[in-house]
Design a protein around this motif. Structure first.
Motif, short mmCIF file in Angstrom:
data_model
loop_
_atom_site.label_atom_id
_atom_site.label_comp_id
_atom_site.label_asym_id
_atom_site.label_seq_id
_atom_site.Cartn_x
_atom_site.Cartn_y
_atom_site.Cartn_z
N ASN A 16 0.92 -1.15 0.06
CA ASN A 16 -0.09 -0.01 -0.29
C ASN A 16 0.85 1.26 0.08
OD1 ASN A 16 -2.31 -1.38 -0.13
ND2 ASN A 16 -2.57 -1.40 2.18
N GLY A 17 1.97 1.37 0.81
CA GLY A 17 2.95 2.31 0.49
C GLY A 17 3.47 2.70 -0.68
N VAL A 18 3.93 1.56 -1.38
CA VAL A 18 4.36 1.46 -2.81
C VAL A 18 3.24 1.99 -3.79
CG1 VAL A 18 5.25 0.18 -5.05
CG2 VAL A 18 6.28 -0.21 -2.41
N LYS A 19 2.01 1.58 -3.56
CA LYS A 19 1.13 2.18 -4.30
C LYS A 19 0.61 3.66 -3.89
CE LYS A 19 -2.80 -0.27 -4.62
NZ LYS A 19 -3.90 -1.43 -4.16
N ALA A 20 1.06 4.09 -3.00
CA ALA A 20 0.42 5.49 -2.80
C ALA A 20 1.89 6.37 -3.06
CB ALA A 20 0.47 5.64 -1.22
#
Length: 243
Positions: A81-85
């Protein structure tokens, strides 16, 4: 910080209230003035003051962004989720416990800049681990078994500090605990990976979220699953025909 930084540093955390401020400070010291970057912290439903500390730091650290899970989902989901954001084309990850040294991030970036365009992952290698003897022993055997089964030519897949291309990462199959198998998954996708010796430090605050037994029980299932993914992988180059 620009709208599209060159690098996004993703840090998953769960109950790390005393490690947040020191680690953010070290990331800023390592990168500010050297590369355009952002820091993306992902709070996985901490029960302590982790989220409050992060919110306080946002007032003085313009590079810091904070996202939070609405339900507990684990480290792999927090990383994803951090990479997606993230807005950077390349991602550096760090464990939130402070055992990874942010000063190693520029070293990984230098390796990337001097490396092959087909290399999409630069993985930290803890050559002098500062964990307990039992944890080092368990990791030694786990790495040996993993290497034999997956043939990923990687001495240390459990190190939290890594540098990888965002697009390549998001193209990988997602599953819980996938962050422990990134070299094998990247190689499965047709990319090269490189292991880079990095510093490793003692945990100075908080407690580990894992023990040797739960790592082993989950790891057996994961190894079988990743081995199956590799066995069933099919790749081919493609080309678009002209009109």
């Amino acid at each position: 910080m620009s709208a599209t930084p060159q690098l996004s540093v993703v840090v998953p955390v769960h109950n790390e209230e005393d490690n947040v401020a020191p680690l953010v400070g070290e990331i800023v010291a390592a990168l500010r003035g050297k590369i355009d970057f952002e820091i993306v912290y992902v709070d996985d439903t901490s029960k302590d003051a982790t989220l409050a500390r992060l919110r306080e730091l946002q007032a003085t650290v313009p590079e810091l962004r904070v996202i939070r899970h609405l339900s507990n989902a684990g480290q792999s989901t927090a990383v994803r989720n951090g990479v997606k954001a993230a807005r950077g084309a390349w991602i550096a990850t760090l464990d939130g416990d402070g055992q990874n040294d942010p000063a190693d991030i520029p070293k990984l970036v230098e390796k990337r800049d001097a490396g092959d365009a087909q290399t999409k992952l630069y993985a930290g290698w803890r050559v002098n681990r500062q964990d307990s003897g039992s944890k080092r022993w368990a990791s030694k055997w786990a790495n040996a078994i993993r290497s034999r089964m997956l043939r990923d030519s990687t001495p240390d897949t459990g190190c939290g500090i890594k540098l990888f291309e965002r697009e390549a990462f998001l193209d990988l199959p997602y599953f819980d605990h996938m962050h422990r198998y990134l070299p094998a998954l990247m190689q499965r996708a047709g990319w090269k990976t490189v292991s880079v010796p990095v510093n490793h430090r003692h945990r100075t605050a908080g407690v580990s979220k894992y023990n040797n037994l739960n790592r082993a029980l989950v790891g057996i299932k994961d190894l079988r699953g990743v081995a199956w993914l590799i066995l069933r992988s099919r790749r081919t180059a493609v080309e678009e025909l002209p009109r």
